[in-house]
Design an enzyme around this catalytic site. Structure first.
Site, PDB file in Angstrom:
ATOM      1  CG  ASP A 157      -1.859   1.233   1.234  1.00 28.25           C
ATOM      2  OD1 ASP A 157      -1.749   2.131   0.556  1.00 28.25           O
ATOM      3  OD2 ASP A 157      -2.715   1.086   2.015  1.00 28.25           O
TER       4      ASP A 157
ATOM      5  CG  ASN B 101       1.977   2.138 -12.411  1.00 31.11           C
ATOM      6  OD1 ASN B 101       1.792   2.843 -13.611  1.00 31.11           O
ATOM      7  ND2 ASN B 101       1.211   1.213 -12.129  1.00 31.11           N
TER       8      ASN B 101
ATOM      9  CE1 TYR C 142      -4.916  10.427 -12.068  1.00 34.85           C
ATOM     10  CE2 TYR C 142      -5.433  11.694 -13.858  1.00 34.85           C
ATOM     11  CZ  TYR C 142      -4.671  10.888 -13.415  1.00 34.85           C
ATOM     12  OH  TYR C 142      -4.135   9.802 -14.107  1.00 34.85           O
TER      13      TYR C 142
ATOM     14  CB  ILE D  55      -2.695   4.726 -21.806  1.00 36.10           C
ATOM     15  CG1 ILE D  55      -1.721   5.856 -21.901  1.00 36.10           C
ATOM     16  CG2 ILE D  55      -1.933   3.371 -21.904  1.00 36.10           C
ATOM     17  CD1 ILE D  55      -1.066   5.936 -23.391  1.00 36.10           C
TER      18      ILE D  55
END
Length: 259
Positions: free
Chosen positions: A58, A81, A152, A187
């Site tokens: 985590d 990532n 975000y 993507i």
């Protein structure tokens, strides 16, 4: 010779999508890959399919990073990532006016705190040998405003800046530890599947969603993995503090013909 032969590579959030593609490509290039993810069931399955090791992580947890440091005290490559959009459990307000502080902080905890902790781990795991590559997955959204996904966009912009800070810090200490950021746009990962569906209208939806992209298509996780491979390899030893867009030309500007 494989580009990453015997290099120890740790990849976060690698159970699926871009992380999985990077893990698979690094493994194919001879790396000793440790695939990590918060989802242990899927992570173990993915690692078994690729043929690499797995450890639950985590990225928000200092304790989890400490356990990783005990397991892998030295590393050659770290790919930060792991990330979330904030919409994983359904549509909620993420615009600057209506987003809750709780939801804002949740996105930053995973995306930004996770990257900070990953970079901190990587410096400790690389400085003894004085060399390594840290690759942070940011986003096109970290370079432009995103009105309906403020948290975000903010978190990904901060990742871009922190990558440069880490690069300069390592250089000032005389370490050949490089840090760069990758900024993907559209993507085709599992995150898009609920929106695209599997019906006859799927292709029309894909065309609509990429209409503003000069190359008129989604990118693939494998294309992002190819860029990560370059940055991880010894072919990129003079690249640090840099950002790489992989967006089908989206940020290049208008593709309109000259009149």
């Amino acid at each position: 010779m494989p580009a990453l032969k015997d290099k120890i590579c740790v990849i976060t959030g690698a159970a699926r999508g871009i992380g999985r593609a990077i893990a698979a490509r690094f493994h194919a290039e001879g790396a000793r890959v440790l695939l990590t993810d918060i989802n242990a069931t899927l992570g173990e399955k993915t690692a078994a399919e690729i043929g690499c090791a797995f450890q639950k992580l985590d990225v928000r947890s200092e304790d989890d990073w400490a356990r990783l440091a005990n397991t892998v005290p030295q590393a050659d490559v770290l790919v930060n990532n792991a990330g979330i959009t904030g919409f994983e459990d359904g549509l909620v307000a993420h615009d600057p006016e209506h987003a809750s502080l709780e939801n804002w902080r949740a996105v930053h905890r995973t995306n930004l705190d996770g990257t900070f902790l990953g970079c901190r781990y990587a410096i400790g795991a690389m400085k003894a040998r004085g060399t390594g590559s840290i690759i942070n997955i940011s986003s096109r959204s970290g370079l432009v405003g995103i009105p309906l996904a403020a948290a975000y966009a903010s978190s990904k912009a901060a990742i871009r800046n922190h990558s440069k800070t880490v690069a300069l810090y390592c250089a000032q200490h005389g370490w050949k530890i490089r840090c760069n950021s990758i900024h993907p746009a559209a993507i085709l990962t599992p995150i898009w599947e609920p929106m695209l569906g599997t019906g006859p209208e799927r292709e029309d939806k894909m065309r609509a969603l990429t209409a503003d992209t000069p190359l008129k298509r989604f990118g693939t996780p494998e294309e992002v993995a190819a860029l990560a491979l370059l940055l991880a390899s010894d072919d990129a030893t003079y690249i640090t503090g840099s950002e790489f867009n992989i967006d089908g030309g989206l940020l290049a500007g208008s593709a309109a013909t000259q009149g």
